[in-house]
Design a protein around this motif. Structure first.
Motif, PDB file in Angstrom:
ATOM      1  N   THR A  27       0.855  -1.183   0.000  1.00 26.87           N
ATOM      2  CA  THR A  27       0.000   0.000   0.000  1.00 26.87           C
ATOM      3  C   THR A  27       0.895   1.239   0.000  1.00 26.87           C
ATOM      4  N   GLN A  30      -3.051   3.709  -2.262  1.00 23.79           N
ATOM      5  CA  GLN A  30      -3.080   2.936  -3.500  1.00 23.79           C
ATOM      6  C   GLN A  30      -2.497   1.551  -3.219  1.00 23.79           C
ATOM      7  N   ILE A  61       4.830   1.815  -9.209  1.00 25.66           N
ATOM      8  CA  ILE A  61       4.399   3.191  -8.981  1.00 25.66           C
ATOM      9  C   ILE A  61       5.603   4.107  -9.160  1.00 25.66           C
ATOM     10  N   VAL A 103       0.833   5.027 -11.838  1.00 26.13           N
ATOM     11  CA  VAL A 103       0.845   3.579 -11.585  1.00 26.13           C
ATOM     12  C   VAL A 103       0.806   2.823 -12.903  1.00 26.13           C
ATOM     13  N   THR A 111       0.042  -0.678 -14.091  1.00 29.63           N
ATOM     14  CA  THR A 111      -0.593  -1.906 -13.635  1.00 29.63           C
ATOM     15  C   THR A 111      -0.303  -3.062 -14.598  1.00 29.63           C
TER      16      THR A 111
END
Length: 310
Positions: free
Chosen positions: A49, A58, A66, A139, A141
């Motif tokens: 996190t 996040q 990130i 970010v 992903t």
């Protein structure tokens, strides 16, 4: 020419790694501010996190990355928290000497959170509309990686190298991390409308403004004016100036002036050209005009900057 490469080479992008982690819950750490740099954290295993001041937490899973472009302080933790011990305290408590994994906790290593953490630095006084347009965090992903195989390949290589026990791989990983940053910038420019990147970067994708940017970067010493740039891209002066400012976050002459001075910083640090040559190569009519512009922007003369940089 590749504008992005010109920008990042001129701003002197350099990657550095500072630790790999093996965190067993519960754990949390406050990462300090790093001025003039961009931090990144890549989740190789487990969950992390990330909480920035004033922002919602996040949650990142395996393969997520990130990027924190302006080096803000932030908290890394296994679950959302509002406070965490500073990184320096954690390093001292576990006796970390900078080698191998930063290990916190004694849990099951197969269930721990493993991160690859690093940062990117730029030349002192480095600045560009692209950097100013970046959000507080970006970010990447698993879904983004799936759409961008080059980025996915780079992140896989970084993880494979950093989580292995082989020596001598740190230099390779640093270069891979720089390639990762470039790919993230390309993806950000290409998807500027997706909400993560501010609209200023749309200028790189716009046919007319992108052409003007290419001309500025390719022919920096040319005596460009708003009129001449507008003519080259087939627009009226007023329409061009308005559209450039809307998409880049500053007017064309402001962009040109800023970029000339960023190029001047790079040339002065090289030490192989004198102030007169730098002035000529960056489009100034005289060394005096260049010196005035440089001193107004940076608070010191080009000569003094070159001496201090050396």
């Amino acid at each position: 020419m590749d504008i992005l490469d010109d920008i990042l080479n001129t701003l002197d992008l350099n990657g550095a790694l500072y630790f790999r982690t093996d965190f067993s819950g519960p754990w949390s750490v406050t990462v300090p501010v790093l001025e003039g740099a961009a931090r990144f954290h890549l989740v190789a295993q487990g969950q992390c996190t990330v909480t920035l001041p004033g922002k919602d937490p996040q949650v990142l899973g395996p393969g997520d990355l990130i990027l924190i472009p302006r080096g803000q302080t932030h908290i890394l933790s296994d679950a959302p928290v509002i406070d965490a011990p500073p990184l320096e305290q954690v390093l001292e408590q576990v006796g970390y000497d900078g080698n191998g994994f930063l290990k916190v906790g004694d849990g099951d290593p197969t269930a721990s959170t493993q991160l690859i953490c690093g940062h990117f630095t730029f030349r002192q006084k480095a600045d560009h509309a692209m950097l100013r347009a970046m959000p507080d965090s970006l970010v990447a992903t698993a879904a983004m990686r799936a759409r961008n195989p080059w980025l996915d390949d780079i992140l896989r290589l970084i993880s494979r190298h950093m989580l292995s026990d082989r020596s001598g791989l740190e230099a390779s990983v640093r270069r891979l991390s720089e390639a990762m940053f470039i790919e993230l910038m390309r993806i950000g420019i290409e998807s500027a409308a997706d909400g993560q990147i501010q609209p200023a970067l749309k200028g790189f994708q716009d046919p007319q403004i992108g052409r003007a940017l290419a001309l500025i970067h390719k022919e920096l010493s040319s005596p460009w004016t708003v009129n001449s740039l507008a003519h080259e891209v087939g627009m009226s002066r007023s329409s061009f100036a308005e559209k450039f400012a809307e998409l880049m976050g500053q007017g064309p002459m402001s962009y040109l002036s800023d970029w000339r001075l960023q190029k001047a910083l790079a040339l002065l640090e090289m030490g192989s050209v004198n102030v007169q040559q730098v002035a000529s190569q960056t489009g100034y009519r005289s060394p005096a005009a260049f010196t005035r512009a440089f001193a107004t922007k940076f608070g010191e003369t080009p000569t003094h900057y070159r001496k201090s940089a050396a």
